[in-house]
Design a protein around this motif. Structure first.
Motif, short mmCIF file in Angstrom:
data_model
loop_
_atom_site.label_atom_id
_atom_site.label_comp_id
_atom_site.label_asym_id
_atom_site.label_seq_id
_atom_site.Cartn_x
_atom_site.Cartn_y
_atom_site.Cartn_z
N GLN A 426 66.83 -111.71 23.60
CA GLN A 426 66.65 -111.16 22.30
C GLN A 426 67.15 -112.44 21.23
OE1 GLN A 426 68.54 -107.34 21.26
NE2 GLN A 426 69.49 -108.25 19.36
N PHE A 427 65.99 -112.24 20.19
CA PHE A 427 65.88 -113.36 19.41
C PHE A 427 66.66 -112.76 17.97
CE2 PHE A 427 62.28 -114.26 21.75
CZ PHE A 427 62.67 -115.63 22.32
N GLY A 428 67.46 -113.66 17.00
CA GLY A 428 67.95 -113.07 16.03
C GLY A 428 69.50 -112.89 16.25
N THR A 429 70.08 -112.44 15.16
CA THR A 429 71.68 -112.17 15.33
C THR A 429 71.85 -110.72 15.73
OG1 THR A 429 71.68 -113.61 13.25
CG2 THR A 429 73.74 -112.15 13.89
N GLU A 430 72.96 -110.76 16.86
CA GLU A 430 73.32 -109.77 17.35
C GLU A 430 75.03 -109.36 16.95
OE1 GLU A 430 73.31 -106.50 20.68
OE2 GLU A 430 71.81 -107.76 19.69
N VAL A 431 75.29 -108.13 16.53
CA VAL A 431 76.49 -107.94 16.09
C VAL A 431 77.18 -107.06 17.32
CG1 VAL A 431 77.94 -106.48 14.53
CG2 VAL A 431 76.06 -107.85 13.59
N VAL A 432 78.26 -107.41 17.95
CA VAL A 432 79.08 -106.77 18.89
C VAL A 432 80.02 -106.30 18.25
CG1 VAL A 432 79.91 -106.99 21.08
CG2 VAL A 432 77.69 -108.26 20.55
N ALA A 433 80.37 -105.06 18.34
CA ALA A 433 81.69 -104.53 17.88
C ALA A 433 82.52 -103.66 19.04
CB ALA A 433 81.66 -103.54 16.61
N ALA A 434 83.74 -103.64 19.10
CA ALA A 434 84.41 -102.88 19.98
C ALA A 434 84.41 -101.44 19.68
CB ALA A 434 86.12 -103.30 20.04
N ALA A 435 84.67 -100.71 20.50
CA ALA A 435 84.43 -99.36 20.21
C ALA A 435 85.33 -98.68 19.21
CB ALA A 435 84.69 -98.38 21.51
N ASP A 436 86.48 -99.22 19.26
CA ASP A 436 87.36 -98.65 17.93
C ASP A 436 87.18 -99.43 16.54
OD1 ASP A 436 88.20 -101.21 18.48
OD2 ASP A 436 90.31 -100.73 18.87
N GLY A 437 86.26 -100.00 16.33
CA GLY A 437 85.77 -100.73 14.95
C GLY A 437 86.31 -102.05 14.82
#
Length: 437
Positions: A426-437
């Motif tokens: 995947q190209f570009g920026t990826e935002v990875v967030a924990a399930a609890d925010g």
């Protein structure tokens, strides 16, 4: 009584680390992302204790630095990868979304200027028209369709299209000077384009963050991150002080805006959302011209179409840039390879990221992108003469002595698991967030 430093054991005897510090928000990395998030939170929650940890000696020394990115205010006015061919037409949906998001950024900066938090926007943003360059019948056909669809949208109103040599000379005199009259070329021109020194912007945002009460700690490296049973996060921070050389911080929220380093840190955090992720590092180089007689002939940013197999970030472009107040031209990028996840990272970064859960997705992504591998090998083997030849496609009258080769920033392309393809690149920026925010 004051504690006396221990001595007599050649530095091996260190005092115990200080008590765990309690904060509301910990920001990892001193780039434009952490600076933006930190300032927003400091405005919304002025009573919170928010601390930014940067491993180097200043903010914006990695990807946000003016030399480590193209400086394009990405509004999709000129970037071909936002408008791919779709059947007999062109899909402009992503271009519209990108432009909408860019307008939000500009609105926020304008608000900060009104609030007295950004003193002089001209220190980081400059009006620089954006152009898209098409060479050959196929590209010209694509550019016509792109222009026809985008120019109907309010955000792209005023975009011009031309195949007329006289008009194109007005827009991009350097590119048209000395060009073979038989060359079939076309350009679009958008007056509203910008050049952004994201390094200068980051430093200004950092000043505003600290003005409102935020704390920036330089030469502090976050080396570990884990979640406690209370729901808070415990960070381990290394610093070359005269005490324990390390400390721990407990935070309610953590934001990792640390470029490629974020992958390694999120893996240590143990959040399930990072499972299956791996990063493929790609470095880059630009050709730089500082000859004022050449620079003044190119007042625009011009993007062409990427070679087959090339990643979107390798779209060739000739840019008028202002970095640290210096006017210059940059052409590229040319891809390279380094296993580092940061420009100042470790040669072991790539190997440290390997986990049992990301090997299969990474292998699947690699097999589906063999053309990218071929492209990278060709780029690594490219001679100075080959790079100069690519420049001549944009600047027919270029002289080798006017163009320096400089190393650009380090990018990490995301490889992650996919329910249908097992693994994807995947190209570009990826935002990875924990399930609890």
């Amino acid at each position: 009584a004051a504690q006396k430093p221990s001595g007599g054991c050649f530095g091996f005897c260190r005092p115990p680390p200080p008590a765990v510090e309690e904060v509301d928000v910990a920001l990892v990395g001193g780039g434009v992302m952490s600076a933006t998030v930190g300032l927003l939170l400091q405005q919304l929650e002025p009573s919170w204790k928010i601390v930014m940890y940067e491993r180097l000696g200043a903010m914006a020394e990695e990807s946000s630095n003016g030399w480590n990115n193209a400086g394009t205010g990405h509004s999709a006015l000129c970037e071909p990868n936002y408008t791919p061919t779709k059947g007999d037409s062109v899909d402009v949906s992503k271009a519209i979304t990108v432009n909408e998001n860019w307008q939000l950024s500009r609105q926020y900066w304008a608000y900060l200027r009104t609030a007295g938090l950004l003193k002089d926007p001209q220190s980081f943003i400059d009006n620089t028209p954006h152009c898209t360059f098409a060479y050959g019948e196929d590209q010209i056909d694509w550019l016509k369709k792109r222009h026809g669809l985008l120019s109907k949208h309010p955000l792209f109103e005023g975009m011009k299209y031309s195949e007329d040599v006289a008009e194109m000379k007005k827009w991009c005199p350097l590119m048209m000077e000395g060009r073979d009259a038989k060359d079939k070329v076309a350009l679009t021109f958008s007056e509203e384009g910008t050049d952004v020194d994201f390094g200068a912007l980051t430093k200004d945002l950092g000043k505003a963050f600290m003005k409102l009460g935020g704390n920036l700690l330089l030469f502090h490296t976050v080396t570990a991150l884990r979640k406690e049973s209370s729901g808070k996060w415990l960070l381990t921070v290394q610093k070359n002080d005269l005490g324990a050389k390390t400390c721990q911080v407990r935070s309610k929220f953590v934001f990792c805006g640390a470029g490629g380093w974020a992958l390694l840190l999120l893996q240590k955090s143990g959040i399930p959302e990072i499972r299956g992720f791996m990063g493929f590092p790609i470095s880059g180089e630009f050709l730089v011209c500082q000859n004022p007689d050449v620079v003044h002939k190119h007042p625009t940013k011009v993007y062409g179409k990427a070679a087959i197999g090339a990643p979107p970030m390798s779209v060739p472009h000739l840019d008028k840039r202002i970095i640290g107040g210096k006017h210059m031209l940059l052409f590229g990028p040319f891809a390279g390879f380094s296993p580092r996840y940061l420009k100042t990272g470790s040669l072991l970064d790539l190997f440290k990221s390997i986990r049992p859960h990301n090997l299969i997705p990474a292998a699947a992504a690699g097999l589906q992108n063999l053309d990218l591998t071929v492209y990278l090998v060709k780029q690594l083997l490219a001679t100075d003469a080959a790079k100069f030849s690519e420049l001549k496609n944009f600047v027919p009258t270029a002289k080798p002595e006017d163009w320096l080769l400089v190393t650009a920033g380090q990018r990490v392309q995301i490889m992650k698991k996919d329910p249908e393809k097992i693994g994807i690149l995947q190209f570009g920026t990826e935002v990875v967030a924990a399930a609890d925010g």
